[in-house]
Each structure stands twice: as C-alpha cells, then as structure tokens.
Motif scaffolding. Structure first.
Motif, PDB file in Angstrom:
ATOM      1  N   HIS A 110      54.668  12.387  52.095  1.00 42.61           N
ATOM      2  CA  HIS A 110      54.159  11.938  50.794  1.00 42.61           C
ATOM      3  C   HIS A 110      54.819  12.676  49.621  1.00 42.61           C
ATOM      4  CE1 HIS A 110      51.144  10.288  53.504  1.00 42.61           C
ATOM      5  NE2 HIS A 110      50.772   9.491  52.528  1.00 42.61           N
ATOM      6  N   ARG A 111      55.917  13.379  49.908  1.00 40.92           N
ATOM      7  CA  ARG A 111      56.736  14.013  48.876  1.00 40.92           C
ATOM      8  C   ARG A 111      55.986  15.103  48.096  1.00 40.92           C
ATOM      9  NH1 ARG A 111      61.282  11.026  47.525  1.00 40.92           N
ATOM     10  NH2 ARG A 111      61.206  11.803  45.382  1.00 40.92           N
ATOM     11  N   VAL A 112      55.032  15.727  48.752  1.00 38.93           N
ATOM     12  CA  VAL A 112      54.325  16.850  48.129  1.00 38.93           C
ATOM     13  C   VAL A 112      55.039  18.127  48.596  1.00 38.93           C
ATOM     14  CG1 VAL A 112      52.037  17.786  47.584  1.00 38.93           C
ATOM     15  CG2 VAL A 112      52.240  15.474  48.485  1.00 38.93           C
ATOM     16  N   TYR A 113      56.264  18.278  48.141  1.00 36.12           N
ATOM     17  CA  TYR A 113      57.152  19.279  48.705  1.00 36.12           C
ATOM     18  C   TYR A 113      56.717  20.715  48.425  1.00 36.12           C
ATOM     19  CZ  TYR A 113      60.262  15.267  49.356  1.00 36.12           C
ATOM     20  OH  TYR A 113      60.789  14.057  49.720  1.00 36.12           O
ATOM     21  N   ALA A 114      56.112  20.962  47.280  1.00 34.02           N
ATOM     22  CA  ALA A 114      55.674  22.326  46.977  1.00 34.02           C
ATOM     23  C   ALA A 114      54.600  22.788  47.957  1.00 34.02           C
ATOM     24  CB  ALA A 114      55.150  22.411  45.544  1.00 34.02           C
ATOM     25  N   GLU A 115      53.726  21.869  48.353  1.00 30.39           N
ATOM     26  CA  GLU A 115      52.688  22.217  49.342  1.00 30.39           C
ATOM     27  C   GLU A 115      53.300  22.417  50.725  1.00 30.39           C
ATOM     28  OE1 GLU A 115      49.329  22.761  48.730  1.00 30.39           O
ATOM     29  OE2 GLU A 115      50.031  22.717  46.658  1.00 30.39           O
ATOM     30  N   ALA A 116      54.309  21.607  51.053  1.00 29.74           N
ATOM     31  CA  ALA A 116      55.016  21.794  52.326  1.00 29.74           C
ATOM     32  C   ALA A 116      55.684  23.164  52.356  1.00 29.74           C
ATOM     33  CB  ALA A 116      56.057  20.691  52.516  1.00 29.74           C
ATOM     34  N   LEU A 117      56.254  23.559  51.241  1.00 25.83           N
ATOM     35  CA  LEU A 117      56.900  24.872  51.147  1.00 25.83           C
ATOM     36  C   LEU A 117      55.895  25.991  51.408  1.00 25.83           C
ATOM     37  CD1 LEU A 117      59.442  26.566  50.349  1.00 25.83           C
ATOM     38  CD2 LEU A 117      58.545  26.515  48.015  1.00 25.83           C
ATOM     39  N   ALA A 118      54.721  25.883  50.822  1.00 29.22           N
ATOM     40  CA  ALA A 118      53.705  26.922  51.000  1.00 29.22           C
ATOM     41  C   ALA A 118      53.290  27.037  52.471  1.00 29.22           C
ATOM     42  CB  ALA A 118      52.494  26.615  50.125  1.00 29.22           C
ATOM     43  N   VAL A 119      53.095  25.891  53.117  1.00 28.72           N
ATOM     44  CA  VAL A 119      52.730  25.908  54.538  1.00 28.72           C
ATOM     45  C   VAL A 119      53.864  26.490  55.372  1.00 28.72           C
ATOM     46  CG1 VAL A 119      52.230  24.452  56.534  1.00 28.72           C
ATOM     47  CG2 VAL A 119      51.079  24.020  54.370  1.00 28.72           C
ATOM     48  N   ASP A 120      55.093  26.082  55.068  1.00 25.97           N
ATOM     49  CA  ASP A 120      56.240  26.557  55.846  1.00 25.97           C
ATOM     50  C   ASP A 120      56.448  28.061  55.680  1.00 25.97           C
ATOM     51  OD1 ASP A 120      56.781  24.073  56.882  1.00 25.97           O
ATOM     52  OD2 ASP A 120      58.248  23.546  55.350  1.00 25.97           O
ATOM     53  N   ARG A 121      56.207  28.572  54.484  1.00 29.82           N
ATOM     54  CA  ARG A 121      56.307  30.023  54.295  1.00 29.82           C
ATOM     55  C   ARG A 121      55.293  30.752  55.168  1.00 29.82           C
ATOM     56  NH1 ARG A 121      59.573  31.748  50.256  1.00 29.82           N
ATOM     57  NH2 ARG A 121      59.860  30.481  48.374  1.00 29.82           N
ATOM     58  N   ALA A 122      54.064  30.235  55.154  1.00 24.43           N
ATOM     59  CA  ALA A 122      53.018  30.876  55.951  1.00 24.43           C
ATOM     60  C   ALA A 122      53.331  30.811  57.440  1.00 24.43           C
ATOM     61  CB  ALA A 122      51.671  30.206  55.657  1.00 24.43           C
ATOM     62  N   ARG A 123      53.831  29.664  57.901  1.00 25.41           N
ATOM     63  CA  ARG A 123      54.180  29.531  59.327  1.00 25.41           C
ATOM     64  C   ARG A 123      55.308  30.468  59.700  1.00 25.41           C
ATOM     65  NH1 ARG A 123      56.473  25.415  61.662  1.00 25.41           N
ATOM     66  NH2 ARG A 123      55.641  25.993  63.686  1.00 25.41           N
ATOM     67  N   ASP A 124      56.322  30.562  58.839  1.00 26.92           N
ATOM     68  CA  ASP A 124      57.464  31.419  59.165  1.00 26.92           C
ATOM     69  C   ASP A 124      57.062  32.886  59.191  1.00 26.92           C
ATOM     70  OD1 ASP A 124      60.315  31.522  59.766  1.00 26.92           O
ATOM     71  OD2 ASP A 124      60.529  32.531  57.833  1.00 26.92           O
ATOM     72  N   GLU A 125      56.149  33.282  58.305  1.00 26.50           N
ATOM     73  CA  GLU A 125      55.661  34.659  58.319  1.00 26.50           C
ATOM     74  C   GLU A 125      54.882  34.952  59.594  1.00 26.50           C
ATOM     75  OE1 GLU A 125      53.387  35.103  54.793  1.00 26.50           O
ATOM     76  OE2 GLU A 125      55.135  35.091  53.444  1.00 26.50           O
TER      77      GLU A 125
END
Length: 216
Positions: A110-125
C-alpha cells in the motif's frame, strides 16, 4: 471581536471534516461517492494517517455497499490496526516476527514505505540476518535513502546474498558511483545460483542495469 485560538480553530475544522465529507458524498451518485471516498482513504493511507483512512474506507463502503474492494480494504485496515497494537505488546519472538512481516507486507503493498522502514529497522535489530538487511535495504531504496542503503549493505561484509549485492550495486548506481556499481554487477553475474535466483533479485538486477544503461 472575539478571536478563537488557532488550536481551537484547527480542532473545529478537524471535527467538522467528517460531516463535510459525508454531506458531499451524499450529494453524489453512489458509485461517484464511493470512488471519491476510497481515493481519499488511499491518500490518507500513503501518509500513514490510519484513522482518517479507516474512516474514509468505511464511508466508501457505506456509499457503495456492493463494492468488494472498498469492503475488503476497510476490513484489512481494521486488522492491520489490531496488528499494530499487538506488535508492541508481543513478547514471543516468533510471533513478533510473523506479525512484523504481515505488517511489512501490507505497508509495501500500500506504499506506506515509512512504516515499512520502521518495521524493517526493528526486525534487523532483533534478528541481524542477511534477509532482514535485504528487507531494510529495500525500504531504504523505496524511500530513495541511497546513502543509508549503501552503508547498510557495505556493513554486511562477507555476509552477502545475491539480492544484497544487487541492492548494493543499485544504491551506488543511484549515487552516480557507476564504477563501483558495475563491479558489483560483474560480481553478481559471475556468481553461481543466478540462474535460480528469485524474482526480487532479478528485479533489482534489472533496475541496476537500467540505471547503468545496460541493454543486457
């Protein structure tokens, strides 16, 4: 003359907006009203304005109750909001990861890329894997965060996958560092497994070649 404080003025406008939208929609044919409200919901969603998006999708469903798309988007967003609330409270690592991946899929779709970024940062950490880094790099590239993506992928060192190499090349190509981008592409072309690489890798490779002007 009494002047309202600016905050009260904005609050009154915000409270009146749903009524204005409903009145405008009620004056339209059902199909036109549904289209307008659904489009408004999509706009709110891309800005991560979830409450406003949910309200618009609900109004679209009311305006056009036979439209499956409006109904499904409304139901899906309600579920996403529940998952968002649950994510912060989930202690089990496996369940947290599943929830995060589900949210991330929705955000990217749904192109909510900023929220995807936040989730991906948390997962990578949490996981610190090549797969989580690739997802984080994808979100960064979607947001044109090319310097950050290049730095992240450089930090993987020898822990590279076909996809992270392609992403690394794409980040450098976007930064006009074409010599380094071409070296990464040549490295990728010489690796075993490219013939069986998945669609995500080939898409990144295609974007990299296009950026470099390669017709291959």
């Amino acid at each position: 003359m009494v002047r309202w404080p600016i905050t009260l003025l904005f609050l009154s406008l915000a409270l009146a907006l749903p009524l204005v939208l409903a009145q405008a929609a009620s004056a339209m044919p059902p199909d036109d009203a549904g289209v307008m409200l659904y489009a408004r919901g999509c706009d709110h969603l891309e800005q991560a304005e979830f409450a406003s998006a949910l309200e618009a999708f609900a109004a679209a469903t009311t305006a056009a109750p036979d439209n499956d798309t409006y109904r499904q988007e409304h139901a899906m967003l309600r579920q996403v909001l529940q998952l968002r609330a649950a994510l912060d409270e989930t202690k089990d690592a496996e369940r947290w990861n599943r929830t995060a991946l589900a949210l991330r899929t929705y955000y990217v779709d749904h192109r909510v890329y900023a929220e995807a970024l936040a989730v991906d940062r948390a997962r990578d950490e949490r996981t610190d894997t090549v797969e989580s880094a690739a997802m984080l790099a994808e979100s960064m590239l979607l947001l044109d965060m090319n310097v950050e993506a290049a730095r992240l992928l450089e930090g993987l060192g020898d822990r590279q996958s076909l996809r992270t190499i392609a992403q690394h090349g794409l980040a450098h190509a976007r930064l006009d560092e074409t010599e380094l981008a071409r070296r990464l592409l040549e490295d990728l072309d010489g690796r075993e497994g490219m013939a069986k690489a998945d669609a995500a890798v080939w898409l990144d490779v295609a974007c990299l070649r296009a950026r470099l002007g390669d017709a291959k």
